[in-house]
Design a protein around this motif. Structure first.
Motif, mmCIF file in Angstrom:
data_model
loop_
_atom_site.group_PDB
_atom_site.id
_atom_site.type_symbol
_atom_site.label_atom_id
_atom_site.label_comp_id
_atom_site.label_asym_id
_atom_site.label_seq_id
_atom_site.Cartn_x
_atom_site.Cartn_y
_atom_site.Cartn_z
ATOM 1 N N ALA A 28 43.818 41.505 24.895
ATOM 2 C CA ALA A 28 43.903 41.664 26.809
ATOM 3 C C ALA A 28 44.929 41.244 27.266
ATOM 4 O O ALA A 28 45.812 39.810 27.021
ATOM 5 N N PRO A 29 45.332 41.397 28.365
ATOM 6 C CA PRO A 29 46.741 41.318 29.404
ATOM 7 C C PRO A 29 46.204 40.386 29.872
ATOM 8 O O PRO A 29 45.531 39.534 30.685
ATOM 9 N N PRO A 30 47.731 39.433 30.612
ATOM 10 C CA PRO A 30 47.327 38.295 30.949
ATOM 11 C C PRO A 30 46.998 38.701 32.344
ATOM 12 O O PRO A 30 47.585 39.115 33.574
ATOM 13 N N LEU A 31 46.144 37.294 33.166
ATOM 14 C CA LEU A 31 45.897 37.783 34.223
ATOM 15 C C LEU A 31 46.675 36.770 35.738
ATOM 16 O O LEU A 31 47.021 35.985 35.386
ATOM 17 N N GLY A 32 47.524 37.267 36.670
ATOM 18 C CA GLY A 32 47.409 36.600 37.847
ATOM 19 C C GLY A 32 49.033 35.720 37.179
ATOM 20 O O GLY A 32 49.284 35.103 37.241
ATOM 21 N N VAL A 33 50.047 37.290 36.607
ATOM 22 C CA VAL A 33 51.241 36.888 36.188
ATOM 23 C C VAL A 33 51.637 36.479 37.222
ATOM 24 O O VAL A 33 52.067 37.369 38.192
ATOM 25 N N ALA A 34 52.513 35.062 38.163
ATOM 26 C CA ALA A 34 53.225 34.611 39.049
ATOM 27 C C ALA A 34 54.731 35.791 39.836
ATOM 28 O O ALA A 34 55.241 36.780 40.630
#
Length: 337
Positions: A28-34
């Motif tokens: 799954a795609p990562p969440l909250g990439v800064a």
């Protein structure tokens, strides 16, 4: 080309999935990439997904290209890239004709003086690094924009075909711009194998390439693709003249410089074709795409500037602009402040 080395948990899982045959293993795609534009893990994952639509990987089955789970991951990563670019790029609202808007946009761009630095002061090691950064695109030069041809019609389509035909050497393989760039790499003692230096380049270099693929593979972004190409062509001739002069200063022979010399003349013509026959014609045919065209041009300038600044900042700090090559350059690096 084999799959590149992973740069984090996302690419570790993605590489493992692609080497197998289980779509359920796609992460799954990562969440909250800064900072998506400079995040190595997400930009490499997106680049891997896109590369399956180009030449693929020797250790990945061709059937993965349209695997739904992989397309889902790619779309999420694309959205993260586009959101980051849209947040950073401001498109001025104007009523001027589109060619004038694009000219003003380019004229107002005050990007880092990378070409001037390489022309006058860059070391051989720095020029090699520059070529390595650019190899990710130039070894498949023109391919991302070619996706736009079946999505256009009329004068815009004809203009894009004319530009791309020149990029591909007019049917002469030896004159293809990608082949001319390979000659530059060989003349500098670099490996000209397709994809050879992907592991060495940072996230922003990959983001530049990913943006072109996003624009090329999404029909809804065909206007942005045209604008991106226009900005590319409008900002090419003068820098390439400087690159050629810098390479001559560093001892590059005519064959090694030919890639840059070719772009000085070819892109002067391409600029006019892209500005009027491609972008202006497209906006005349589909007025609703005018803002997308300007956005694509602005996005090209913005990411190009970020990439140039990454190189110059690294050299100011006396370190390599590439990944995993040690903390210090192999020869003294001039101050570029």
């Amino acid at each position: 080309m084999l799959l590149p080395a992973a740069r984090g948990p996302l690419t570790t899982a993605l590489v493992a999935a692609l080497r197998g045959d289980d779509p359920s293993a796609v992460p799954a795609p990562p969440l909250g990439v800064a900072e998506p534009l400079t995040d190595d893990d997400t930009q490499l994952a997106l680049w891997i997904c896109f590369e399956l639509h180009y030449r693929g990987f020797d250790d990945v089955a061709d059937g993965w290209e349209w695997e739904p789970a992989l397309i889902s991951l790619r779309r999420d990563l694309e959205s993260g890239l586009l959101d980051a670019v849209r947040a950073a790029v401001v498109v001025p609202l104007e009523t001027a004709p589109l060619p004038e808007r694009l000219r003003r946009l380019v004229a107002a761009d005050d990007g880092p003086p990378l070409a001037r630095y390489l022309q006058r002061r860059g070391t051989r090691d720095q020029f090699l690094e520059f070529v390595i950064h650019r190899s990710v695109y130039h070894l498949k030069e023109a391919d991302p924009h070619t996706w736009g041809i079946p999505r256009l019609a009329g004068r815009a389509k004809a203009a894009l075909v004319e530009i791309q035909a020149d990029e591909y050497g007019g049917g002469n393989a030896a004159r293809m711009h990608a082949e001319l760039f390979r000659a530059t790499m060989r003349g500098l003692g670099l490996d000209d194998t397709y994809g050879r230096y992907v592991d060495a380049v940072p996230a922003i270099t990959l983001a530049n390439n990913n943006l072109m693929s996003v624009f090329g593979l999404r029909r809804e972004l065909r206007g942005a693709l045209a604008g991106h190409l226009a900005a590319f062509e409008m900002t090419s001739s003068a820098p390439n003249r400087r690159y050629s002069q810098g390479l001559r200063r560093l001892g590059g022979d005519a064959a090694t410089r030919r890639f840059y010399d070719e772009h000085v003349t070819a892109d002067a013509l391409h600029e006019q074709l892209a500005l009027y026959d491609l972008c202006a014609s497209l906006a005349d045919d589909e007025p609703e795409l005018a803002e997308d065209i300007v956005f694509g041009a602005a996005a090209a300038l913005h990411l190009g500037n970020l990439s140039a600044e990454q190189m110059l900042e690294s050299w100011r700090a006396h370190v390599s602009s590439l990944r995993d090559v040690g903390a210090a350059a192999t020869s003294p690096i001039a101050d570029v402040s």
